[in-house]
Design a protein around this motif. Structure first.
Motif, short mmCIF file in Angstrom:
data_model
loop_
_atom_site.label_atom_id
_atom_site.label_comp_id
_atom_site.label_asym_id
_atom_site.label_seq_id
_atom_site.Cartn_x
_atom_site.Cartn_y
_atom_site.Cartn_z
N SER A 7 1.20 -0.82 -0.21
CA SER A 7 -0.33 0.15 0.10
C SER A 7 0.61 1.18 0.41
CB SER A 7 -0.99 -0.09 1.24
OG SER A 7 -0.16 -0.43 2.12
N PRO A 8 0.41 2.73 -0.78
CA PRO A 8 1.03 3.22 -0.73
C PRO A 8 1.47 4.12 0.76
CG PRO A 8 -0.68 4.30 -1.66
CD PRO A 8 -0.72 2.14 -1.17
N LYS A 9 3.09 4.94 0.82
CA LYS A 9 3.04 5.45 1.93
C LYS A 9 2.62 6.79 1.57
CE LYS A 9 6.70 3.04 3.75
NZ LYS A 9 7.95 2.85 2.89
N ARG A 10 1.67 7.02 3.37
CA ARG A 10 0.75 8.11 3.08
C ARG A 10 1.98 9.38 3.89
NH1 ARG A 10 -4.67 6.87 4.03
NH2 ARG A 10 -5.12 7.88 5.77
N PHE A 11 1.08 10.36 3.48
CA PHE A 11 2.10 11.35 4.15
C PHE A 11 0.84 13.00 4.36
CE2 PHE A 11 6.42 10.96 2.91
CZ PHE A 11 6.36 9.43 1.83
N VAL A 12 0.90 13.37 5.19
CA VAL A 12 0.14 14.42 5.47
C VAL A 12 1.27 16.16 5.95
CG1 VAL A 12 -0.55 15.82 7.05
CG2 VAL A 12 -1.19 13.47 6.95
N LEU A 13 0.65 17.00 4.74
CA LEU A 13 1.28 17.78 4.75
C LEU A 13 1.21 19.02 5.47
CD1 LEU A 13 2.04 16.09 2.37
CD2 LEU A 13 3.08 17.83 0.72
N LEU A 14 2.05 20.31 5.97
CA LEU A 14 1.74 21.44 7.13
C LEU A 14 2.48 22.43 6.06
CD1 LEU A 14 1.95 20.82 10.55
CD2 LEU A 14 0.36 19.83 9.23
N ILE A 15 1.74 23.18 6.14
CA ILE A 15 2.41 24.29 5.23
C ILE A 15 1.59 25.91 6.15
CG2 ILE A 15 1.44 23.80 2.80
CD1 ILE A 15 -0.96 25.41 2.74
N SER A 16 2.61 26.86 5.60
CA SER A 16 1.93 28.26 6.37
C SER A 16 1.53 29.34 5.22
CB SER A 16 3.19 28.97 7.23
OG SER A 16 2.79 28.13 7.95
N GLY A 17 1.76 28.67 4.00
CA GLY A 17 0.98 30.22 3.22
C GLY A 17 1.23 29.34 1.69
N ARG A 18 2.17 30.33 0.99
CA ARG A 18 1.98 30.35 -0.58
C ARG A 18 2.02 28.34 -0.78
NH1 ARG A 18 7.74 32.13 -2.68
NH2 ARG A 18 8.01 31.06 -0.88
N GLY A 19 2.71 27.77 0.10
CA GLY A 19 2.18 26.31 -0.39
C GLY A 19 3.58 25.74 -1.39
N SER A 20 4.24 26.57 -2.43
CA SER A 20 5.93 26.29 -3.29
C SER A 20 5.62 24.77 -3.12
CB SER A 20 6.04 27.64 -3.83
OG SER A 20 7.29 27.07 -2.98
N ASN A 21 6.46 24.72 -2.12
CA ASN A 21 7.18 23.41 -1.92
C ASN A 21 6.27 22.23 -1.54
OD1 ASN A 21 9.80 23.16 -0.96
ND2 ASN A 21 9.29 24.95 -0.27
N MET A 22 5.12 22.46 -1.28
CA MET A 22 3.97 21.77 -0.64
C MET A 22 3.27 21.52 -2.40
SD MET A 22 0.07 21.77 -1.21
CE MET A 22 0.17 23.69 -1.52
N GLN A 23 3.18 22.17 -3.12
CA GLN A 23 2.67 22.01 -5.31
C GLN A 23 4.43 21.23 -5.71
OE1 GLN A 23 1.69 25.27 -6.94
NE2 GLN A 23 1.14 26.64 -5.45
N ALA A 24 5.13 20.91 -5.36
CA ALA A 24 6.35 20.63 -6.18
C ALA A 24 6.40 18.92 -6.14
CB ALA A 24 7.30 20.86 -5.72
N ILE A 25 5.85 19.12 -3.96
CA ILE A 25 5.84 17.56 -3.60
C ILE A 25 4.56 16.16 -4.90
CG2 ILE A 25 5.07 15.75 -1.36
CD1 ILE A 25 7.16 18.36 -0.20
N VAL A 26 3.46 17.42 -4.28
CA VAL A 26 1.98 16.75 -4.81
C VAL A 26 2.69 16.57 -6.21
CG1 VAL A 26 -0.56 17.90 -5.42
CG2 VAL A 26 0.66 17.95 -3.32
N ASN A 27 2.85 17.35 -7.34
CA ASN A 27 2.93 16.87 -8.26
C ASN A 27 3.60 15.89 -9.11
OD1 ASN A 27 1.45 19.45 -9.46
ND2 ASN A 27 3.01 20.75 -9.49
N MET A 28 5.05 15.68 -8.19
CA MET A 28 6.27 13.88 -8.14
C MET A 28 4.53 13.39 -7.74
SD MET A 28 7.39 12.20 -6.45
CE MET A 28 7.60 13.15 -4.15
#
Ligand code: GRF
Length: 220
Positions: A7-28
């Motif tokens: 089963s896939p590994k489960r990730f929860v992401l915490l952000i504060s605003g812009r979220g560009s790192n989160m976007q890079a991770i989600v897109n990957m």
């Protein structure tokens, strides 16, 4: 033939605003059946990153400090939301809040932060200005397992970025951010593949050789 269907590994992401790192991770992660982005959580009101994550069909939460009477009660509530998703990893993807020791210990070995400097240099805020003020020629960013000490912990990967004579803090930040967007998805892939873990002695264990040093190149 045996087909191993993990089963896939489960990730929860915490952000504060812009979220560009989160976007890079989600897109990957879109091309990775072994990664499930279970939720994105922001502690800032109307954060840009949360709007984007919601558009991608990801479950999002906004948790505001003003609704809690202490740092402890906020962190307990945050912990409760995160635990509901049973994540393998919790990523602090530009999460600009100090977390309580209790929270950090609860997620020990599963809590990963990106910090925009070559730790242990320049912890805290305004890291790019700190680097310019110190006159360093090399700057960058660090991904590490989180310990109760702010911007401290076993280092998983670092990116090196040159500091130019003419740099302003924002120009330097832009160069570092390019590397953050490269390095964080790479580390998330290592975690998904079980290639990196926190050892009992607080050391980082690599199950096989992975790229843990990234160098800025003008060509991208
Ligand atoms: C990044 O530089 C991160 O390292 C720092 O804050 C910034 C957040 O950017 N902690 P974003 O929200 O990922 O766009």
């Amino acid at each position: 033939m045996t087909v191993v269907n993990q089963s896939p590994k489960r990730f929860v992401l915490l952000i504060s605003g812009r979220g560009s790192n989160m976007q890079a991770i989600v897109n990957m992660a879109k091309n990775r059946p072994d990664i499930h982005i279970a939720a994105v959580i922001s502690h800032a009101k109307n954060s840009q990153g949360l709007v984007w994550a919601k558009e991608q069909g990801i479950t999002v939460h906004e948790i505001l400090h003003k609704n809690y009477d202490s740092r402890e009660s906020f962190d307990m509530a945050l912990q409760g939301i995160i635990d509901g998703y049973e994540p393998d990893y919790v990523l602090l993807a530009g999460f600009m809040r100090i977390l309580t020791e209790k929270f950090v210990r609860h997620f020990q070995g599963r809590l990963i932060n990106i910090h925009p400097s070559l730790l242990p240099s320049f912890p805290g805020l305004d890291t790019h200005q700190q680097a310019l003020d110190a006159g360093v020629k090399l700057h960058g960013c660090t991904i590490h397992f989180v310990t109760p000490v702010l911007d401290h912990g076993p280092i998983i990967a670092q990116s090196a970025v040159p500091v130019l004579e003419t740099d302003t803090a924002s120009e330097l930040a832009g160069r570092v951010l390019q590397m953050e967007h490269l390095m964080f998805p790479a580390v998330v892939a290592y975690l998904a593949e079980g290639l990196v873990e926190l050892g009992d002695n607080g050391n980082v264990i690599y199950k096989r050789e992975v790229q843990s040093l990234f160098m800025f190149s003008q060509k991208g």
